[in-house]
Design a protein around this motif. Structure first.
Motif, PDB file in Angstrom:
ATOM      1  N   THR A  84       0.837  -1.185   0.000  1.00 20.48           N
ATOM      2  CA  THR A  84       0.000   0.000   0.000  1.00 20.48           C
ATOM      3  C   THR A  84       0.882   1.247   0.000  1.00 20.48           C
ATOM      4  OG1 THR A  84      -0.157  -0.087   2.416  1.00 20.48           O
ATOM      5  CG2 THR A  84      -1.957  -1.091   1.159  1.00 20.48           C
ATOM      6  N   PRO A  85       0.372   2.336  -0.568  1.00 19.60           N
ATOM      7  CA  PRO A  85       1.161   3.570  -0.568  1.00 19.60           C
ATOM      8  C   PRO A  85       1.246   4.151   0.843  1.00 19.60           C
ATOM      9  CG  PRO A  85      -1.017   3.978  -1.455  1.00 19.60           C
ATOM     10  CD  PRO A  85      -0.908   2.494  -1.235  1.00 19.60           C
ATOM     11  N   LEU A  86       2.312   4.857   1.098  1.00 23.73           N
ATOM     12  CA  LEU A  86       2.459   5.575   2.367  1.00 23.73           C
ATOM     13  C   LEU A  86       1.821   6.951   2.185  1.00 23.73           C
ATOM     14  CD1 LEU A  86       6.151   4.657   3.157  1.00 23.73           C
ATOM     15  CD2 LEU A  86       4.154   3.955   4.481  1.00 23.73           C
ATOM     16  N   LEU A  87       0.698   7.140   2.804  1.00 23.75           N
ATOM     17  CA  LEU A  87      -0.001   8.425   2.714  1.00 23.75           C
ATOM     18  C   LEU A  87       0.260   9.181   4.003  1.00 23.75           C
ATOM     19  CD1 LEU A  87      -3.447   7.279   1.266  1.00 23.75           C
ATOM     20  CD2 LEU A  87      -1.435   8.090   0.028  1.00 23.75           C
ATOM     21  N   GLU A  88       1.002  10.250   3.884  1.00 23.84           N
ATOM     22  CA  GLU A  88       1.351  11.032   5.066  1.00 23.84           C
ATOM     23  C   GLU A  88       0.828  12.445   4.891  1.00 23.84           C
ATOM     24  OE1 GLU A  88       5.303   8.696   6.495  1.00 23.84           O
ATOM     25  OE2 GLU A  88       5.603  10.332   5.089  1.00 23.84           O
ATOM     26  N   GLN A  89       0.623  13.097   6.005  1.00 24.38           N
ATOM     27  CA  GLN A  89       0.089  14.455   5.966  1.00 24.38           C
ATOM     28  C   GLN A  89       0.622  15.237   7.154  1.00 24.38           C
ATOM     29  OE1 GLN A  89      -4.078  13.649   6.178  1.00 24.38           O
ATOM     30  NE2 GLN A  89      -4.085  13.370   8.373  1.00 24.38           N
ATOM     31  N   ILE A  90       0.526  16.547   7.058  1.00 25.47           N
ATOM     32  CA  ILE A  90       0.900  17.392   8.188  1.00 25.47           C
ATOM     33  C   ILE A  90      -0.280  17.416   9.157  1.00 25.47           C
ATOM     34  CG2 ILE A  90       1.501  19.715   8.934  1.00 25.47           C
ATOM     35  CD1 ILE A  90       2.926  20.103   6.291  1.00 25.47           C
ATOM     36  N   GLN A  91      -0.012  17.073  10.398  1.00 23.59           N
ATOM     37  CA  GLN A  91      -1.053  17.069  11.413  1.00 23.59           C
ATOM     38  C   GLN A  91      -1.265  18.480  11.961  1.00 23.59           C
ATOM     39  OE1 GLN A  91       0.556  14.159  14.139  1.00 23.59           O
ATOM     40  NE2 GLN A  91      -0.333  12.473  12.990  1.00 23.59           N
ATOM     41  N   ALA A  92      -2.325  18.664  12.747  1.00 23.10           N
ATOM     42  CA  ALA A  92      -2.635  19.972  13.333  1.00 23.10           C
ATOM     43  C   ALA A  92      -1.466  20.517  14.158  1.00 23.10           C
ATOM     44  CB  ALA A  92      -3.888  19.867  14.193  1.00 23.10           C
ATOM     45  N   SER A  93      -0.669  19.602  14.728  1.00 19.73           N
ATOM     46  CA  SER A  93       0.482  20.010  15.540  1.00 19.73           C
ATOM     47  C   SER A  93       1.643  20.527  14.694  1.00 19.73           C
ATOM     48  CB  SER A  93       0.966  18.820  16.368  1.00 19.73           C
ATOM     49  OG  SER A  93       1.464  17.811  15.505  1.00 19.73           O
ATOM     50  N   GLY A  94       1.544  20.353  13.376  1.00 19.06           N
ATOM     51  CA  GLY A  94       2.631  20.760  12.495  1.00 19.06           C
ATOM     52  C   GLY A  94       3.598  19.630  12.195  1.00 19.06           C
ATOM     53  N   LEU A  95       3.425  18.491  12.853  1.00 23.34           N
ATOM     54  CA  LEU A  95       4.287  17.325  12.621  1.00 23.34           C
ATOM     55  C   LEU A  95       3.717  16.463  11.505  1.00 23.34           C
ATOM     56  CD1 LEU A  95       4.927  16.299  16.339  1.00 23.34           C
ATOM     57  CD2 LEU A  95       6.450  17.593  14.839  1.00 23.34           C
ATOM     58  N   TRP A  96       4.612  15.741  10.835  1.00 13.34           N
ATOM     59  CA  TRP A  96       4.163  14.779   9.825  1.00 13.34           C
ATOM     60  C   TRP A  96       3.589  13.573  10.531  1.00 13.34           C
ATOM     61  CZ3 TRP A  96       3.461  15.302   4.800  1.00 13.34           C
ATOM     62  CH2 TRP A  96       4.114  16.338   4.143  1.00 13.34           C
ATOM     63  N   GLY A  97       2.547  13.025   9.964  1.00 14.04           N
ATOM     64  CA  GLY A  97       1.959  11.811  10.523  1.00 14.04           C
ATOM     65  C   GLY A  97       1.316  10.984   9.430  1.00 14.04           C
ATOM     66  N   ALA A  98       1.249   9.717   9.657  1.00 19.14           N
ATOM     67  CA  ALA A  98       0.629   8.810   8.686  1.00 19.14           C
ATOM     68  C   ALA A  98      -0.884   8.914   8.774  1.00 19.14           C
ATOM     69  CB  ALA A  98       1.064   7.376   8.953  1.00 19.14           C
ATOM     70  N   ARG A  99      -1.534   8.734   7.642  1.00 18.75           N
ATOM     71  CA  ARG A  99      -2.991   8.650   7.652  1.00 18.75           C
ATOM     72  C   ARG A  99      -3.378   7.257   8.107  1.00 18.75           C
ATOM     73  NH1 ARG A  99      -4.627  11.008   2.172  1.00 18.75           N
ATOM     74  NH2 ARG A  99      -6.583   9.974   2.588  1.00 18.75           N
ATOM     75  N   ARG A 100      -4.638   7.051   8.331  1.00 22.41           N
ATOM     76  CA  ARG A 100      -5.097   5.740   8.784  1.00 22.41           C
ATOM     77  C   ARG A 100      -4.777   4.673   7.741  1.00 22.41           C
ATOM     78  NH1 ARG A 100     -10.890   5.359  10.032  1.00 22.41           N
ATOM     79  NH2 ARG A 100     -11.018   6.038   7.889  1.00 22.41           N
ATOM     80  N   ARG A 101      -4.497   3.484   8.210  1.00 17.48           N
ATOM     81  CA  ARG A 101      -4.129   2.389   7.306  1.00 17.48           C
ATOM     82  C   ARG A 101      -5.246   2.081   6.323  1.00 17.48           C
ATOM     83  NH1 ARG A 101      -0.699  -2.185   9.942  1.00 17.48           N
ATOM     84  NH2 ARG A 101       0.701  -0.421   9.956  1.00 17.48           N
TER      85      ARG A 101
END
Length: 160
Positions: A84-101
């Motif tokens: 599966t692709p790694l879908l990452e996004q910037i979270q509200a905290s400003g940190l990068w985080g993975a989206r739900r699996r």
């Protein structure tokens, strides 16, 4: 029928009973799949035409070919056809985080409509599916994929 099994490693094939394997060459240190869980996966592979797509966080460290080699070495007979692709996004905290699996799984399904007719998700993490979805099989980390769950997966995949 084209069948796909989205495969997590930790909590499915790697459990509390797994042995530690030190780093070797370009392979980082990791826990090895547990034989009883491998047997359950092999039961599914022998009874169906299912192929695996790696949805595990292990895809950050291992290519599809390396994952196939790891599974082969553990005695798994399933064929790995992708990850599966790694879908990452910037979270509200400003940190990068993975989206739900589950979002990553849906993205793979959308990008590969010719590779599946029916699918299952096998994962210990609830963010990989919906608890009441017939295609989601949630394992317990301590025991991983069991023979009984393998029977349920086979029944689902083979249902008309």
């Amino acid at each position: 029928m084209k069948q796909v099994l989205f495969l997590d490693m930790d909590g499915v094939l790697v459990t509390d009973l797994s042995r530690w394997r030190p780093a070797v060459g370009r392979y980082p240190a990791r826990h090895e799949p547990t034989p009883i869980n491998v047997a359950a996966l092999n039961k599914i592979a022998a009874a169906t035409t299912v192929q695996a797509v790696i949805s595990s966080s292990w895809r950050r460290f291992f290519s599809v070919e390396q994952m196939q080699a790891i599974l082969d070495e553990a005695g798994c007979v399933i064929t790995v056809i992708g990850e599966t692709p790694l879908l990452e996004q910037i979270q509200a905290s400003g940190l990068w985080g993975a989206r739900r699996r589950i979002d990553e799984i849906k993205e793979w399904l959308a990008l590969n409509p010719d590779k599946w007719d029916r699918y299952v998700v096998v994962d210990d993490d609830p963010d990989a599916g919906k608890p009441d979805a017939p295609w989601f099989f949630q394992t317990e980390f301590s025991q991983g994929l069991t023979s009984e769950m393998a029977d349920e997966i086979i029944a689902y995949l083979e249902a008309k």
